[in-house]
Design an enzyme around this catalytic site. Structure first.
Site, mmCIF file in Angstrom:
data_model
loop_
_atom_site.group_PDB
_atom_site.id
_atom_site.type_symbol
_atom_site.label_atom_id
_atom_site.label_comp_id
_atom_site.label_asym_id
_atom_site.label_seq_id
_atom_site.Cartn_x
_atom_site.Cartn_y
_atom_site.Cartn_z
ATOM 1 N N GLN A 31 -2.755 -6.080 11.593
ATOM 2 C CA GLN A 31 -1.462 -6.707 11.881
ATOM 3 C C GLN A 31 -1.514 -7.845 12.900
ATOM 4 O O GLN A 31 -0.889 -8.888 12.680
ATOM 5 C CB GLN A 31 -0.450 -5.648 12.326
ATOM 6 C CG GLN A 31 0.017 -4.760 11.189
ATOM 7 C CD GLN A 31 1.019 -3.713 11.639
ATOM 8 O OE1 GLN A 31 1.548 -3.793 12.746
ATOM 9 N NE2 GLN A 31 1.265 -2.727 10.791
ATOM 10 N N SER B 193 -2.739 -5.882 -5.503
ATOM 11 C CA SER B 193 -1.403 -5.285 -5.636
ATOM 12 C C SER B 193 -0.378 -6.261 -6.210
ATOM 13 O O SER B 193 0.703 -5.846 -6.603
ATOM 14 C CB SER B 193 -0.900 -4.830 -4.259
ATOM 15 O OG SER B 193 -1.858 -4.051 -3.617
ATOM 16 N N HIS C 242 5.256 1.860 12.537
ATOM 17 C CA HIS C 242 4.448 2.543 13.557
ATOM 18 C C HIS C 242 4.423 1.618 14.773
ATOM 19 O O HIS C 242 4.371 0.399 14.620
ATOM 20 C CB HIS C 242 3.039 2.803 13.011
ATOM 21 C CG HIS C 242 2.110 3.476 13.982
ATOM 22 N ND1 HIS C 242 2.510 4.510 14.801
ATOM 23 C CD2 HIS C 242 0.805 3.262 14.266
ATOM 24 C CE1 HIS C 242 1.469 4.898 15.543
ATOM 25 N NE2 HIS C 242 0.434 4.150 15.232
ATOM 26 N N GLY D 159 0.832 -1.195 0.000
ATOM 27 C CA GLY D 159 0.000 0.000 0.000
ATOM 28 C C GLY D 159 0.864 1.242 0.000
ATOM 29 O O GLY D 159 1.931 1.275 -0.620
HETATM 30 P P1 NAD Z 1 -2.140 0.855 3.447
HETATM 31 O O1 NAD Z 1 -3.542 0.680 3.888
HETATM 32 O O2 NAD Z 1 -1.833 1.914 2.454
HETATM 33 O O3 NAD Z 1 -1.604 -0.514 2.818
HETATM 34 C C1 NAD Z 1 -1.784 -1.716 3.432
HETATM 35 C C2 NAD Z 1 -1.335 -2.863 2.559
HETATM 36 O O4 NAD Z 1 -1.543 -4.087 3.257
HETATM 37 C C3 NAD Z 1 -2.083 -3.001 1.235
HETATM 38 O O5 NAD Z 1 -1.179 -3.432 0.259
HETATM 39 C C4 NAD Z 1 -3.084 -4.103 1.538
HETATM 40 O O6 NAD Z 1 -3.461 -4.794 0.381
HETATM 41 C C5 NAD Z 1 -2.264 -4.988 2.461
HETATM 42 N N1 NAD Z 1 -3.083 -5.825 3.334
HETATM 43 C C6 NAD Z 1 -4.241 -5.500 3.966
HETATM 44 N N2 NAD Z 1 -4.667 -6.531 4.691
HETATM 45 C C7 NAD Z 1 -3.777 -7.525 4.519
HETATM 46 C C8 NAD Z 1 -3.684 -8.853 5.003
HETATM 47 N N3 NAD Z 1 -4.627 -9.351 5.798
HETATM 48 N N4 NAD Z 1 -2.610 -9.583 4.623
HETATM 49 C C9 NAD Z 1 -1.676 -9.090 3.811
HETATM 50 N N5 NAD Z 1 -1.705 -7.846 3.306
HETATM 51 C C10 NAD Z 1 -2.750 -7.073 3.660
HETATM 52 O O7 NAD Z 1 -1.264 1.009 4.774
HETATM 53 P P2 NAD Z 1 -0.114 2.085 5.066
HETATM 54 O O8 NAD Z 1 -0.718 3.427 5.238
HETATM 55 O O9 NAD Z 1 0.993 1.902 4.095
HETATM 56 O O10 NAD Z 1 0.346 1.623 6.535
HETATM 57 C C11 NAD Z 1 1.273 0.583 6.726
HETATM 58 C C12 NAD Z 1 2.035 0.852 7.999
HETATM 59 O O11 NAD Z 1 2.793 2.051 7.835
HETATM 60 C C13 NAD Z 1 1.167 1.067 9.236
HETATM 61 O O12 NAD Z 1 1.815 0.508 10.336
HETATM 62 C C14 NAD Z 1 1.109 2.581 9.346
HETATM 63 O O13 NAD Z 1 0.879 3.035 10.676
HETATM 64 C C15 NAD Z 1 2.510 2.930 8.903
HETATM 65 N N6 NAD Z 1 2.692 4.316 8.454
HETATM 66 C C16 NAD Z 1 1.851 4.843 7.529
HETATM 67 C C17 NAD Z 1 2.067 6.143 7.083
HETATM 68 C C18 NAD Z 1 1.183 6.760 6.026
HETATM 69 O O14 NAD Z 1 1.257 7.964 5.850
HETATM 70 N N7 NAD Z 1 0.352 6.030 5.288
HETATM 71 C C19 NAD Z 1 3.134 6.892 7.588
HETATM 72 C C20 NAD Z 1 4.003 6.309 8.507
HETATM 73 C C21 NAD Z 1 3.761 5.007 8.918
#
Ligand code: NAD
Ligand code: MG
Length: 337
Positions: free
Chosen positions: A86, A53, A108, A26
């Protein structure tokens, strides 16, 4: 003063010699895996079978397998699936492959801080948390820059968890910008506080309250939108570049006087007390309990709020005005999205 790591503090070989699984593709997942790959790191993306994806990651030049396969193959496992999912994915697909000496990483700290994931003692647990949305992490990297990030070590079973985490941060380009040493607790608590009190909760409510005050007094909603929402970006852009000083330098003296005159009437001692209460609920786990429970129940309250907020007048007025301003690159969120 904070300890900050830069390129010179990183030993890239520490990550180039490892097999790195990035779980999820993601916002963060695509940025981490592509940046690592471009930096010569051996990466595999771990996804659910049938994930949309899968093809995308392959098309972008990456090797893809299931979460379990990636976790079994890798020395270092970065978990970039949604925080709320997670714990279950960890238990079912990651934990069975966490043999001694591996490294489990997060972007995070929530699940470690609140104990919804408890890794075995013989693995390293660390965090590299970029302070930007993933698409920016990737864009800035391809332009030659980096995203400031936070680094923490929860568990150092092998004696080099920090050095390895700094090397990972190098791999995604973060040491180009600066990587601040922190803890899982500090990162999680400040992140939750920031989004509640200032960035999301605070700002959204401030914008809505301003908009409603003007429209209830009979002023045109379009004008109220421009005043309370549209212009906010212009103000924030100034703050981003030069702090409050530069914003106040750029606005008129009347606007600057209004800032000093009204600010402390809007953010009162009561508001500050509420901020301290929010922080205390974050620190003692009260907030985490509420959010974890909400997730277990399938989001009844959350979905209700989302549906209600999406129908607010300011959202309807704003969408129409933005559609006449293609240069703001308007996007529309469909109900329920
Ligand atoms: P996102 O929602 O954009 O992406 C999540 C990904 O996980 C997607 O590819 C989805 O298909 C996949 N996914 C969902 N459920 C799943 C499952 N059961 N098994 C396998 N894959 C699965 O998430 P994100 O925003 O990239 O967040 C990911 C981590 O990064 C989190 O811990 C978040 O706190 C952290 N984070 C995010 C940001 C941000 O701005 N988006 C910034 C810093 C840290
Ligand atoms: Mg945040």
């Amino acid at each position: 003063m904070a300890t900050i790591y830069y390129d010179k503090d990183a030993n890239p070989d520490l990550i180039k010699n490892k097999k790195v699984a990035v779980l999820g593709y993601g916002s963060q997942g695509h940025a981490h895996s592509l940046n690592l790959h471009d930096n010569g790191v051996d990466v595999r993306v771990g996804l659910r079978e049938g994930s949309k994806s899968w093809k995308k990651a392959e098309t972008e030049g990456l090797e893809v397998c299931t979460v379990a396969e990636a976790s079994a193959w890798a020395d270092t496992i970065m978990v970039l699936i949604p925080d709320t999912r997670q714990p279950q994915v960890y238990t079912e697909h990651i934990a069975p492959h966490l043999s001694a000496g591996k490294t489990l990483m997060f972007a995070h700290g929530f699940n470690i801080r609140y104990g919804t994931i408890t890794p075995p003692e013989n693995v390293d647990v660390s965090m590299v948390a970029p302070k930007a949305p993933g698409h920016r992490v990737r864009e800035i990297f391809t332009e030659g820059g980096g995203t400031p990030s936070l680094l923490g070590v929860h568990q150092d079973a092998n004696g080099s968890a920090k050095e390895n985490a700094i090397a990972y941060a190098w791999g995604i380009g973060a040491t180009r910008a600066g990587v601040v040493q922190t803890t899982f607790a500090e990162e999680t608590e400040t992140d939750l506080f920031g989004e509640q009190a200032v960035l999301c909760g605070g700002v959204s409510s401030l914008v809505k309250a301003g908009f409603e005050t003007l429209t209830e007094a009979g002023y045109q909603p379009e004008l109220a939108y421009f005043e309370c929402m549209h212009e906010l970006k212009l103000i924030v852009d100034l703050m981003y570049r030069g702090g409050l000083n530069y914003m106040r330098y750029s606005v008129s003296d009347t606007a600057e006087h209004g800032d000093y005159y009204a600010g402390s009437k809007i953010i009162t001692d009561e508001t500050r007390a509420t901020m301290r209460q929010l922080l205390s609920d974050i620190q003692d786990g009260t907030y985490a309990e509420i959010w974890i429970e909400e997730n277990q129940q399938g989001h009844p309250w959350f979905n209700e709020q989302r549906a209600k907020e999406q129908k607010e007048t300011i959202e309807k007025v704003g969408a129409e005005l933005r559609s006449m301003m293609p240069f703001v690159e308007p996007v529309t969120i469909k109900p329920g999205e």
